[in-house]
Design a protein around this motif. Structure first.
Motif, PDB file in Angstrom:
ATOM      1  N   PHE A 118       0.822  -1.194   0.000  1.00  0.00           N
ATOM      2  CA  PHE A 118       0.000   0.000   0.000  1.00  0.00           C
ATOM      3  C   PHE A 118       0.861   1.251   0.000  1.00  0.00           C
ATOM      4  O   PHE A 118       2.065   1.196   0.290  1.00  0.00           O
ATOM      5  CB  PHE A 118      -1.021  -0.007   1.137  1.00  0.00           C
ATOM      6  CG  PHE A 118      -0.450   0.147   2.517  1.00  0.00           C
ATOM      7  CD1 PHE A 118      -0.008  -0.974   3.215  1.00  0.00           C
ATOM      8  CD2 PHE A 118      -0.409   1.377   3.143  1.00  0.00           C
ATOM      9  CE1 PHE A 118       0.494  -0.855   4.506  1.00  0.00           C
ATOM     10  CE2 PHE A 118       0.081   1.504   4.429  1.00  0.00           C
ATOM     11  CZ  PHE A 118       0.531   0.393   5.112  1.00  0.00           C
ATOM     12  N   SER A 119       0.230   2.358  -0.330  1.00  0.00           N
ATOM     13  CA  SER A 119       0.928   3.637  -0.432  1.00  0.00           C
ATOM     14  C   SER A 119       0.082   4.700   0.239  1.00  0.00           C
ATOM     15  O   SER A 119      -1.118   4.799  -0.022  1.00  0.00           O
ATOM     16  CB  SER A 119       1.150   3.997  -1.904  1.00  0.00           C
ATOM     17  OG  SER A 119       1.557   5.339  -2.024  1.00  0.00           O
ATOM     18  N   TYR A 120       0.680   5.505   1.095  1.00  0.00           N
ATOM     19  CA  TYR A 120      -0.063   6.543   1.801  1.00  0.00           C
ATOM     20  C   TYR A 120       0.282   7.937   1.295  1.00  0.00           C
ATOM     21  O   TYR A 120      -0.204   8.928   1.844  1.00  0.00           O
ATOM     22  CB  TYR A 120       0.143   6.428   3.311  1.00  0.00           C
ATOM     23  CG  TYR A 120       1.579   6.335   3.734  1.00  0.00           C
ATOM     24  CD1 TYR A 120       2.197   5.103   3.859  1.00  0.00           C
ATOM     25  CD2 TYR A 120       2.321   7.477   4.001  1.00  0.00           C
ATOM     26  CE1 TYR A 120       3.520   5.009   4.233  1.00  0.00           C
ATOM     27  CE2 TYR A 120       3.640   7.398   4.377  1.00  0.00           C
ATOM     28  CZ  TYR A 120       4.244   6.157   4.490  1.00  0.00           C
ATOM     29  OH  TYR A 120       5.556   6.073   4.854  1.00  0.00           O
ATOM     30  N   ASP A 121       1.112   8.004   0.272  1.00  0.00           N
ATOM     31  CA  ASP A 121       1.421   9.301  -0.327  1.00  0.00           C
ATOM     32  C   ASP A 121       2.262   9.045  -1.570  1.00  0.00           C
ATOM     33  O   ASP A 121       2.801   7.939  -1.745  1.00  0.00           O
ATOM     34  CB  ASP A 121       2.187  10.185   0.657  1.00  0.00           C
ATOM     35  CG  ASP A 121       2.074  11.671   0.321  1.00  0.00           C
ATOM     36  OD1 ASP A 121       2.499  12.488   1.147  1.00  0.00           O
ATOM     37  OD2 ASP A 121       1.561  12.002  -0.769  1.00  0.00           O
TER      38      ASP A 121
ATOM     39  N   GLY B  58       8.034 -10.963  -4.593  1.00  0.00           N
ATOM     40  CA  GLY B  58       7.817 -11.124  -6.027  1.00  0.00           C
ATOM     41  C   GLY B  58       7.127  -9.943  -6.681  1.00  0.00           C
ATOM     42  O   GLY B  58       6.896  -9.948  -7.892  1.00  0.00           O
ATOM     43  N   TYR B  59       6.823  -8.918  -5.876  1.00  0.00           N
ATOM     44  CA  TYR B  59       6.120  -7.738  -6.382  1.00  0.00           C
ATOM     45  C   TYR B  59       6.879  -6.468  -5.999  1.00  0.00           C
ATOM     46  O   TYR B  59       7.610  -6.443  -5.014  1.00  0.00           O
ATOM     47  CB  TYR B  59       4.710  -7.635  -5.785  1.00  0.00           C
ATOM     48  CG  TYR B  59       3.831  -8.831  -6.008  1.00  0.00           C
ATOM     49  CD1 TYR B  59       3.741  -9.839  -5.056  1.00  0.00           C
ATOM     50  CD2 TYR B  59       3.068  -8.948  -7.170  1.00  0.00           C
ATOM     51  CE1 TYR B  59       2.927 -10.938  -5.256  1.00  0.00           C
ATOM     52  CE2 TYR B  59       2.241 -10.046  -7.374  1.00  0.00           C
ATOM     53  CZ  TYR B  59       2.182 -11.032  -6.415  1.00  0.00           C
ATOM     54  OH  TYR B  59       1.368 -12.118  -6.604  1.00  0.00           O
ATOM     55  N   SER B  60       6.681  -5.420  -6.778  1.00  0.00           N
ATOM     56  CA  SER B  60       7.097  -4.082  -6.393  1.00  0.00           C
ATOM     57  C   SER B  60       5.997  -3.113  -6.832  1.00  0.00           C
ATOM     58  O   SER B  60       5.061  -3.513  -7.537  1.00  0.00           O
ATOM     59  CB  SER B  60       8.443  -3.702  -7.021  1.00  0.00           C
ATOM     60  OG  SER B  60       8.336  -3.690  -8.429  1.00  0.00           O
ATOM     61  N   VAL B  61       6.085  -1.864  -6.386  1.00  0.00           N
ATOM     62  CA  VAL B  61       5.055  -0.882  -6.715  1.00  0.00           C
ATOM     63  C   VAL B  61       5.714   0.448  -7.056  1.00  0.00           C
ATOM     64  O   VAL B  61       6.876   0.692  -6.735  1.00  0.00           O
ATOM     65  CB  VAL B  61       4.048  -0.676  -5.557  1.00  0.00           C
ATOM     66  CG1 VAL B  61       3.173  -1.899  -5.369  1.00  0.00           C
ATOM     67  CG2 VAL B  61       4.770  -0.288  -4.275  1.00  0.00           C
ATOM     68  N   SER B  62       4.905   1.285  -7.688  1.00  0.00           N
ATOM     69  CA  SER B  62       5.371   2.625  -8.042  1.00  0.00           C
ATOM     70  C   SER B  62       4.222   3.591  -7.881  1.00  0.00           C
ATOM     71  O   SER B  62       3.105   3.314  -8.339  1.00  0.00           O
ATOM     72  CB  SER B  62       5.870   2.636  -9.489  1.00  0.00           C
ATOM     73  OG  SER B  62       6.120   3.953  -9.918  1.00  0.00           O
ATOM     74  N   ARG B  63       4.496   4.738  -7.246  1.00  0.00           N
ATOM     75  CA  ARG B  63       3.481   5.788  -7.144  1.00  0.00           C
ATOM     76  C   ARG B  63       4.163   7.129  -7.395  1.00  0.00           C
ATOM     77  O   ARG B  63       4.636   7.779  -6.488  1.00  0.00           O
ATOM     78  CB  ARG B  63       2.792   5.782  -5.785  1.00  0.00           C
ATOM     79  CG  ARG B  63       1.561   6.691  -5.800  1.00  0.00           C
ATOM     80  CD  ARG B  63       0.562   6.266  -4.813  1.00  0.00           C
ATOM     81  NE  ARG B  63      -0.606   7.125  -4.814  1.00  0.00           N
ATOM     82  CZ  ARG B  63      -1.296   7.412  -3.712  1.00  0.00           C
ATOM     83  NH1 ARG B  63      -0.919   6.927  -2.556  1.00  0.00           N
ATOM     84  NH2 ARG B  63      -2.362   8.175  -3.800  1.00  0.00           N
TER      85      ARG B  63
ATOM     86  N   ILE C 252       3.990  -4.085 -10.026  1.00  0.00           N
ATOM     87  CA  ILE C 252       4.949  -4.622 -10.988  1.00  0.00           C
ATOM     88  C   ILE C 252       5.355  -6.024 -10.561  1.00  0.00           C
ATOM     89  O   ILE C 252       5.727  -6.244  -9.402  1.00  0.00           O
ATOM     90  CB  ILE C 252       6.204  -3.712 -11.066  1.00  0.00           C
ATOM     91  CG1 ILE C 252       5.777  -2.289 -11.446  1.00  0.00           C
ATOM     92  CG2 ILE C 252       7.198  -4.271 -12.083  1.00  0.00           C
ATOM     93  CD1 ILE C 252       6.758  -1.239 -11.028  1.00  0.00           C
ATOM     94  N   LEU C 253       5.250  -6.939 -11.505  1.00  0.00           N
ATOM     95  CA  LEU C 253       5.781  -8.276 -11.318  1.00  0.00           C
ATOM     96  C   LEU C 253       7.065  -8.322 -12.132  1.00  0.00           C
ATOM     97  O   LEU C 253       7.028  -8.308 -13.366  1.00  0.00           O
ATOM     98  CB  LEU C 253       4.801  -9.334 -11.795  1.00  0.00           C
ATOM     99  CG  LEU C 253       3.542  -9.590 -10.960  1.00  0.00           C
ATOM    100  CD1 LEU C 253       2.603  -8.395 -10.940  1.00  0.00           C
ATOM    101  CD2 LEU C 253       2.832 -10.834 -11.456  1.00  0.00           C
ATOM    102  N   GLU C 254       8.199  -8.335 -11.452  1.00  0.00           N
ATOM    103  CA  GLU C 254       9.491  -8.221 -12.152  1.00  0.00           C
ATOM    104  C   GLU C 254       9.748  -9.410 -13.081  1.00  0.00           C
ATOM    105  O   GLU C 254      10.271  -9.255 -14.172  1.00  0.00           O
ATOM    106  CB  GLU C 254      10.620  -8.106 -11.138  1.00  0.00           C
ATOM    107  CG  GLU C 254      10.581  -6.825 -10.310  1.00  0.00           C
ATOM    108  CD  GLU C 254      10.949  -5.586 -11.114  1.00  0.00           C
ATOM    109  OE1 GLU C 254      11.556  -5.721 -12.202  1.00  0.00           O
ATOM    110  OE2 GLU C 254      10.605  -4.468 -10.672  1.00  0.00           O
TER     111      GLU C 254
END
Lengths: 110, 114
Positions: free
Chosen positions: A48-51, A63-68, A77-79
């Motif tokens: 999750f992302s709060y900002d 196995g996952y990453s995220v971008s905001r 993102i699944l690398e």
């Protein structure tokens, strides 16, 4: 009405491919979330992302990453996709005590 | 550790009869509790929420739920089922004031027969 949209309803990818799942919300919410949904397991929080540019790991981040980069957009993102990442992926954005969900992306990894 | 348990994975009722979907929680902290519904190929929609105000909570489409602290339960009811109620229902908890971290039950699939 709050609207949370996801870029694809259905996606088929091959093992080892890099996969991007996009989520956009139109209500200026601070918080956004990625879940995966599997039969019998309910929903499990991935990240999750709060900002903008802020993120925290959920219960199953491996196995996952995220971008905001922008407030309205949160990408999962699944690398290097694997067959055990075949699942339904749900994005959500929230007010306090209430989350609004997108329609989901059903990802199949072959 | 906090948890949310939905006691039935499948419930089947006849149209016009009452619906009861059962949910228990486990936590040392006061919870906020929610019920969401998911129709086939759709996202989750909030039915109702309990956030330490009235213990009997009314939601959309005639659903209601009662928070019972002594029983650590938050069961969902509807007096008369409609065919359109057929869906999957999730009981969800937010604990420790951390609404960011929702804990989902495994879901109950409701079937409604004519």
């Amino acid at each position: 009405d709050v609207k949370v949209t996801q870029s694809s309803r259905y996606l088929v990818k091959r093992t080892g491919e890099k996969v991007f799942l996009e989520c956009v919300q139109d209500m200026d919410h601070e918080n956004m979330f990625w879940y995966r949904q599997d039969p019998g397991l309910g929903l499990r929080l991935i990240y999750f992302s709060y900002d903008v540019k802020m993120k925290e790991k959920g219960d199953i981040p491996e196995g996952y990453s995220v971008s905001r980069e922008k407030k309205e957009r949160f990408s999962l993102i699944l690398e290097s996709a694997s067959t055990n990442q075949t699942s339904m992926y749900l994005c959500a954005s929230s007010l306090p005590y209430e989350q609004y969900f997108g329609p989901g992306t059903r990802l199949t990894v072959t | 550790a906090q948890s949310v348990t939905q006691l039935d994975s499948h419930v089947s009722v006849s149209e016009g009869t009452p619906v009861l979907l059962r949910c228990n929680y486990s936590s040392s902290y006061s919870p906020s509790l929610f019920w969401y519904v998911q129709h086939p190929n759709k996202g989750l929609q909030l039915l109702l929420k309990y956030t330490s105000a009235a213990t009997l909570v009314k939601g959309i489409n005639g659903f209601e739920a009662e928070f019972k602290k002594s029983e650590t339960s938050f069961h969902l009811t509807k007096p008369s089922a409609h065919m359109s109620d057929a869906a999957e229902y999730f009981c969800v908890g937010a604990f420790s004031g951390g609404y960011n971290k929702l804990i989902f039950g495994a879901g109950t699939r409701l079937a409604v027969h004519p």
